[in-house]
Design a protein around this motif. Structure first.
Motif, PDB file in Angstrom:
ATOM      1  N   ALA A   1       0.857  -1.188   0.000  1.00  0.00           N
ATOM      2  CA  ALA A   1       0.000   0.000   0.000  1.00  0.00           C
ATOM      3  C   ALA A   1       0.888   1.231   0.000  1.00  0.00           C
ATOM      4  CB  ALA A   1      -0.924   0.005   1.202  1.00  0.00           C
ATOM      5  N   VAL A   2       0.874   1.986  -1.101  1.00  0.00           N
ATOM      6  CA  VAL A   2       1.843   3.068  -1.292  1.00  0.00           C
ATOM      7  C   VAL A   2       1.343   4.406  -0.768  1.00  0.00           C
ATOM      8  CG1 VAL A   2       2.808   1.919  -3.314  1.00  0.00           C
ATOM      9  CG2 VAL A   2       1.002   3.630  -3.616  1.00  0.00           C
ATOM     10  N   GLY A   3       0.086   4.467  -0.300  1.00  0.00           N
ATOM     11  CA  GLY A   3      -0.434   5.710   0.250  1.00  0.00           C
ATOM     12  C   GLY A   3      -1.184   6.543  -0.773  1.00  0.00           C
ATOM     13  N   THR A   4      -1.393   7.796  -0.431  1.00  0.00           N
ATOM     14  CA  THR A   4      -2.202   8.702  -1.234  1.00  0.00           C
ATOM     15  C   THR A   4      -1.437   9.203  -2.448  1.00  0.00           C
ATOM     16  OG1 THR A   4      -3.234   9.432   0.830  1.00  0.00           O
ATOM     17  CG2 THR A   4      -3.608  10.785  -1.105  1.00  0.00           C
ATOM     18  N   MET A   5      -2.173   9.375  -3.568  1.00  0.00           N
ATOM     19  CA  MET A   5      -1.566   9.904  -4.789  1.00  0.00           C
ATOM     20  C   MET A   5      -1.824  11.397  -4.899  1.00  0.00           C
ATOM     21  SD  MET A   5      -4.028  10.846  -7.288  1.00  0.00           S
ATOM     22  CE  MET A   5      -3.522  10.304  -8.895  1.00  0.00           C
ATOM     23  N   GLY A   6      -1.149  12.021  -5.865  1.00  0.00           N
ATOM     24  CA  GLY A   6      -1.418  13.419  -6.153  1.00  0.00           C
ATOM     25  C   GLY A   6      -0.391  14.363  -5.575  1.00  0.00           C
ATOM     26  N   HIS A   7      -0.690  15.650  -5.652  1.00  0.00           N
ATOM     27  CA  HIS A   7       0.217  16.697  -5.188  1.00  0.00           C
ATOM     28  C   HIS A   7       0.550  16.536  -3.719  1.00  0.00           C
ATOM     29  CE1 HIS A   7       1.648  20.744  -4.173  1.00  0.00           C
ATOM     30  NE2 HIS A   7       1.825  20.956  -5.466  1.00  0.00           N
ATOM     31  N   LEU A   8      -0.406  16.082  -2.931  1.00  0.00           N
ATOM     32  CA  LEU A   8      -0.180  15.910  -1.500  1.00  0.00           C
ATOM     33  C   LEU A   8       0.139  14.462  -1.158  1.00  0.00           C
ATOM     34  CD1 LEU A   8      -3.093  14.591  -1.249  1.00  0.00           C
ATOM     35  CD2 LEU A   8      -3.825  16.789  -0.356  1.00  0.00           C
ATOM     36  N   GLY A   9       0.496  13.668  -2.186  1.00  0.00           N
ATOM     37  CA  GLY A   9       0.695  12.246  -1.977  1.00  0.00           C
ATOM     38  C   GLY A   9       2.107  11.875  -1.597  1.00  0.00           C
ATOM     39  N   THR A  10       2.381  10.590  -1.680  1.00  0.00           N
ATOM     40  CA  THR A  10       3.650  10.019  -1.251  1.00  0.00           C
ATOM     41  C   THR A  10       4.559   9.772  -2.452  1.00  0.00           C
ATOM     42  OG1 THR A  10       3.005   7.701  -1.489  1.00  0.00           O
ATOM     43  CG2 THR A  10       2.360   8.810   0.554  1.00  0.00           C
ATOM     44  N   THR A  11       5.862   9.663  -2.185  1.00  0.00           N
ATOM     45  CA  THR A  11       6.796   9.326  -3.255  1.00  0.00           C
ATOM     46  C   THR A  11       6.570   7.906  -3.743  1.00  0.00           C
ATOM     47  OG1 THR A  11       8.430   8.660  -1.605  1.00  0.00           O
ATOM     48  CG2 THR A  11       8.542  10.909  -2.405  1.00  0.00           C
ATOM     49  N   ALA A  12       6.118   7.026  -2.857  1.00  0.00           N
ATOM     50  CA  ALA A  12       5.837   5.647  -3.267  1.00  0.00           C
ATOM     51  C   ALA A  12       4.685   5.596  -4.261  1.00  0.00           C
ATOM     52  CB  ALA A  12       5.535   4.787  -2.045  1.00  0.00           C
ATOM     53  N   SER A  13       3.669   6.439  -4.051  1.00  0.00           N
ATOM     54  CA  SER A  13       2.552   6.467  -4.997  1.00  0.00           C
ATOM     55  C   SER A  13       3.010   7.013  -6.343  1.00  0.00           C
ATOM     56  CB  SER A  13       1.398   7.311  -4.439  1.00  0.00           C
ATOM     57  OG  SER A  13       1.691   8.702  -4.500  1.00  0.00           O
ATOM     58  N   ALA A  14       3.879   8.027  -6.318  1.00  0.00           N
ATOM     59  CA  ALA A  14       4.389   8.587  -7.570  1.00  0.00           C
ATOM     60  C   ALA A  14       5.176   7.540  -8.350  1.00  0.00           C
ATOM     61  CB  ALA A  14       5.261   9.808  -7.285  1.00  0.00           C
TER      62      ALA A  14
ATOM     63  N   ALA B   1      -0.048  -1.187 -16.354  1.00  0.00           N
ATOM     64  CA  ALA B   1      -1.505  -1.362 -16.333  1.00  0.00           C
ATOM     65  C   ALA B   1      -2.049  -0.717 -15.071  1.00  0.00           C
ATOM     66  CB  ALA B   1      -1.891  -2.841 -16.378  1.00  0.00           C
ATOM     67  N   LEU B   2      -3.180  -0.066 -15.219  1.00  0.00           N
ATOM     68  CA  LEU B   2      -3.791   0.662 -14.102  1.00  0.00           C
ATOM     69  C   LEU B   2      -5.236   0.212 -13.943  1.00  0.00           C
ATOM     70  CD1 LEU B   2      -3.705   3.003 -11.995  1.00  0.00           C
ATOM     71  CD2 LEU B   2      -4.438   4.532 -13.845  1.00  0.00           C
ATOM     72  N   LEU B   3      -5.575  -0.231 -12.752  1.00  0.00           N
ATOM     73  CA  LEU B   3      -6.953  -0.585 -12.410  1.00  0.00           C
ATOM     74  C   LEU B   3      -7.487   0.489 -11.469  1.00  0.00           C
ATOM     75  CD1 LEU B   3      -9.458  -2.378 -12.260  1.00  0.00           C
ATOM     76  CD2 LEU B   3      -8.275  -3.773 -10.544  1.00  0.00           C
ATOM     77  N   ILE B   4      -8.426   1.290 -11.963  1.00  0.00           N
ATOM     78  CA  ILE B   4      -9.022   2.378 -11.174  1.00  0.00           C
ATOM     79  C   ILE B   4     -10.320   1.854 -10.568  1.00  0.00           C
ATOM     80  CG2 ILE B   4      -9.898   4.734 -11.214  1.00  0.00           C
ATOM     81  CD1 ILE B   4      -8.280   5.135 -13.819  1.00  0.00           C
ATOM     82  N   VAL B   5     -10.428   1.918  -9.249  1.00  0.00           N
ATOM     83  CA  VAL B   5     -11.591   1.370  -8.550  1.00  0.00           C
ATOM     84  C   VAL B   5     -12.297   2.485  -7.789  1.00  0.00           C
ATOM     85  CG1 VAL B   5     -12.427  -0.372  -6.928  1.00  0.00           C
ATOM     86  CG2 VAL B   5     -10.370  -0.826  -8.278  1.00  0.00           C
ATOM     87  N   GLY B   6     -13.447   2.919  -8.285  1.00  0.00           N
ATOM     88  CA  GLY B   6     -14.269   3.879  -7.562  1.00  0.00           C
ATOM     89  C   GLY B   6     -13.600   5.207  -7.306  1.00  0.00           C
ATOM     90  N   SER B   7     -12.786   5.668  -8.236  1.00  0.00           N
ATOM     91  CA  SER B   7     -12.087   6.943  -8.049  1.00  0.00           C
ATOM     92  C   SER B   7     -12.332   7.854  -9.240  1.00  0.00           C
ATOM     93  CB  SER B   7     -10.584   6.725  -7.887  1.00  0.00           C
ATOM     94  OG  SER B   7      -9.899   7.971  -7.830  1.00  0.00           O
ATOM     95  N   ASN B   8     -12.535   9.132  -8.938  1.00  0.00           N
ATOM     96  CA  ASN B   8     -12.647  10.168  -9.961  1.00  0.00           C
ATOM     97  C   ASN B   8     -11.680  11.299  -9.626  1.00  0.00           C
ATOM     98  OD1 ASN B   8     -13.868  11.262 -12.327  1.00  0.00           O
ATOM     99  ND2 ASN B   8     -15.196  12.550 -11.071  1.00  0.00           N
ATOM    100  N   ASP B   9     -10.518  10.919  -9.083  1.00  0.00           N
ATOM    101  CA  ASP B   9      -9.558  11.892  -8.569  1.00  0.00           C
ATOM    102  C   ASP B   9      -9.075  12.824  -9.677  1.00  0.00           C
ATOM    103  OD1 ASP B   9      -6.820  12.948  -7.661  1.00  0.00           O
ATOM    104  OD2 ASP B   9      -7.615  12.020  -5.847  1.00  0.00           O
ATOM    105  N   PRO B  10      -9.102  14.146  -9.434  1.00  0.00           N
ATOM    106  CA  PRO B  10      -8.768  15.104 -10.493  1.00  0.00           C
ATOM    107  C   PRO B  10      -7.282  15.351 -10.701  1.00  0.00           C
ATOM    108  CG  PRO B  10      -9.443  16.278  -8.529  1.00  0.00           C
ATOM    109  CD  PRO B  10      -9.619  14.816  -8.229  1.00  0.00           C
ATOM    110  N   TRP B  11      -6.385  14.771  -9.882  1.00  0.00           N
ATOM    111  CA  TRP B  11      -4.953  15.037 -10.029  1.00  0.00           C
ATOM    112  C   TRP B  11      -4.399  14.279 -11.228  1.00  0.00           C
ATOM    113  CZ3 TRP B  11      -2.894  18.988  -7.719  1.00  0.00           C
ATOM    114  CH2 TRP B  11      -3.335  19.394  -6.461  1.00  0.00           C
ATOM    115  N   THR B  12      -4.864  14.617 -12.432  1.00  0.00           N
ATOM    116  CA  THR B  12      -4.528  13.830 -13.614  1.00  0.00           C
ATOM    117  C   THR B  12      -3.043  13.870 -13.961  1.00  0.00           C
ATOM    118  OG1 THR B  12      -5.198  15.722 -14.971  1.00  0.00           O
ATOM    119  CG2 THR B  12      -6.824  13.989 -14.629  1.00  0.00           C
ATOM    120  N   GLU B  13      -2.323  14.931 -13.566  1.00  0.00           N
ATOM    121  CA  GLU B  13      -0.901  14.987 -13.887  1.00  0.00           C
ATOM    122  C   GLU B  13      -0.089  13.958 -13.107  1.00  0.00           C
ATOM    123  OE1 GLU B  13      -1.441  18.591 -11.034  1.00  0.00           O
ATOM    124  OE2 GLU B  13      -2.665  17.248 -12.268  1.00  0.00           O
TER     125      GLU B  13
END
Length: 595
Positions: free
Chosen positions: A255-268, A276-288
């Motif tokens: 479990a790498v933690g939260t993604m995005g600008h306020l996320g973890t280096t592990a998530s990045a 391959a990416l499996l998106i489950v129930g997320s509409n997170d706007p941090w598309t970059e």
């Protein structure tokens, strides 16, 4: 006996829909409704907030912490306008709320009467799924039923506008006839399962991949076991959106933690290197922070088919309930032996955990806010509830707080509106008075709305089975997140007239309200403050003097470019040297091979 009115019908209908409390602030436009609530002798509790915006936030919080429908009420005119922010919070985070709003009597509408606003026009965007003004007493049950059904079916806010004279009119006896629609207060969710051909396509894609990542959002709130089972079968890492953080156990080694600008280096690392990416129930706007388009093939699961492909190019979409879809998908997935990819993911998680500890230990003036949250980890009760405000404290929550399984944590995720944490916390506490509540808030959010709603806490806490309502205020006399955003994105130096906040004695104010206030100026006393707060027999405000110069650095590799922008802004500041030094320290931590 008092004649039964339409307002009594409203209360009866709310009761049938299972509504136990209504949040709001009274006014002449809802006097009829208030009278009916009084006559029911507490059958539906009225919770008075200090402001209609806070009442709307409470309704949103109720929906988030209970899974039910939040209900808020206000008078017409200014009261109605004040609801908008909380209702937009419900819309953008996808939770069901019903607002019952008063209006001037029908006989004066169109006359530019005092407090007369075109409420249908006012609410038509925020309540795009359903907004209706009642023009006849016979409409009321039908309109309420449609509002609740729509709110539940679409997970959105709905608005019912009821003129004052309609509320006070005699309750009609409804008979099925032309021009009258008789409805029932009932709703049943559709059992939504993905199509076989979509499941086959998704399984083929994931089985052919070598480096799978999961991005899990709040839509997986009831699918925690299924998420882990799929990840283990695929040898995948799990990242979460900010709203999905409470639904994945971050103690898992993958479990790498939260993604995005306020996320973890592990998530990045996970999202930047997967195929391959499996998106489950997320509409997170941090598309970059998603994989670069073309770098990864994607599968998305969402109960709302409109969201599939909304944030990332998707090859296979599974429209359905997350738990059901994952279980069906898992049956078609091939179990793979441990791979170098999984080893790398787990190494990145270990590296991040070292980095997070190092960051919290960086000396600051006077206190590093990351350490404040990190000290909470060993002390947060397993039955706690958490509310988080918007601002720099969200970064420390996302990066430093490891939630015990089953501990709910909520914030204004997509609207990102300041001032939500105390109203959310009050709603959580009213729903579960036997559980302790921890609210994390910055001084800006507290001055905007939190200070006023501490009055509500002081008014109600003696009714709670567990009186612990712990508010941690990060007091740095600064709108810190916006300051760092100015340096990063413009890049502009800090603008003191805009960013500097007046000092406010949060702990002292708590004492004036009859609560316990603890002021912390020494980092070595943070742990003791948390211990005192959880041992107290009344609500507690912990005011921690934190350092605004601690940088809000995005995870690397994006952080490289962002740090350069920040340095440009800091170079234009007369007193930016210290913040620059802390930024350099954070960058050096990121660039260490071992973290």
């Amino acid at each position: 006996m008092t004649e039964r009115t339409v307002a009594d019908v409203i209360v009866e209908r709310l009761t049938t829909w299972g509504v136990g409390r209504v949040f709001g602030y009274s006014g002449d436009g809802i006097n009829g409704f208030m009278g009916a609530l009084r006559r029911t002798a507490g059958q539906v509790e009225f919770v008075q907030a200090r402001h209609e915006e806070s009442a709307a936030f409470m309704a949103v919080g109720h929906a988030k912490y209970t899974g039910g429908v939040g209900v808020v009420t206000s008078t017409q005119g200014p009261g109605a306008v004040h609801l908008l922010n909380g209702l937009y919070d419900a819309k953008l985070d996808g939770v069901p709320v019903v607002a019952i709003v008063g209006q001037q009597s029908r006989t004066v509408l169109g006359s530019a009467y005092m407090q007369e606003i075109d409420l249908v026009a006012l609410f038509k965007d925020v309540a795009s799924q359903f907004v209706q003004m009642v023009s006849a007493a016979e409409q009321v049950p039908m309109v309420l039923d449609r509002a609740f059904r729509t709110a539940k079916a679409t997970s959105s806010p709905c608005v019912v506008i009821i003129p004052h004279d309609v509320q006070s009119a005699p309750a009609p006896e409804l008979e099925q006839q032309h021009g009258i629609v008789v409805t029932a207060p009932s709703w049943s969710a559709a059992a939504k399962t993905p199509r076989e051909e979509d499941l086959a396509a998704a399984a083929a894609l994931l089985n052919s991949a070598e480096r799978v990542a999961l991005l899990v959002g709040q839509g997986a709130r009831h699918a925690g076991q299924e998420v882990v089972a799929v990840a283990e079968k695929l040898g995948a890492g799990i990242a979460t959106s900010l709203l999905g953080k409470p639904y994945v156990d971050e103690n898992l080694p993958f479990a790498v933690g939260t993604m995005g600008h306020l996320g973890t280096t592990a998530s990045a690392h996970l999202l930047g290197n997967c195929d391959a990416l499996l998106i489950v129930g997320s509409n997170d706007p941090w598309t970059e922070f998603y994989p670069p388009p073309g770098a990864a093939r994607a599968v998305q699961i969402d109960i709302d088919e409109k969201k599939i492909g909304n944030r990332y190019p998707v090859e296979a979409g599974l429209a359905g309930d997350a738990a059901m879809a994952l279980e069906a998908l898992n049956q078609r997935l091939e179990h793979r032996p441990r791979s170098p990819w999984l080893t790398t993911v787990e190494e990145e998680v270990s590296r991040w955990r070292i980095l997070a500890a190092d960051r919290a230990a960086v000396p600051a003036r006077p206190i590093n806010p990351e350490r404040v949250v990190r000290e909470l980890n060993a002390r947060l009760p397993g039955n706690a509830q958490v509310s988080v405000d918007v601002g720099s404290c969200v970064y420390w929550y996302a990066r430093q707080l490891v939630l015990p399984p089953g501990v709910p944590a909520h914030l204004s995720g997509t609207l990102a509106s300041m001032g939500c944490s105390i109203p959310y916390g009050i709603a959580a506490k009213l729903a579960h008075p036997d559980r302790p509540l921890v609210a994390l808030a910055g001084d800006g959010a507290m001055q905007m709305a939190g200070v006023a709603e501490l009055v509500t806490v002081a008014h109600r806490w003696r009714q709670w089975q567990d009186p612990r309502f712990v508010v941690c205020v990060f007091n740095n006399r600064e709108l810190t997140e916006v300051t760092w955003e100015q340096r990063e994105s413009e890049p502009e130096p800090r603008f003191a007239a805009s960013q500097e906040l007046p000092d406010f004695p949060f702990a002292g104010y708590a004492g004036l309200l009859g609560l316990k206030g603890i002021r912390v100026e020494d980092p070595e006393l943070i742990a003791e403050a948390w211990d005192q707060a959880f041992a107290a027999d009344c609500p507690v405000v912990i005011e921690v003097l934190t350092d605004p110069d601690v940088p809000l650095l995005p995870p690397f590799p994006a952080g490289h470019q962002k740090a350069d922008s920040m340095r440009k802004g800091l170079a234009a500041e007369d007193d930016g040297g210290r913040a620059s030094a802390l930024l350099d320290t954070y960058v050096s931590h990121e660039e260490r091979p071992e973290g």
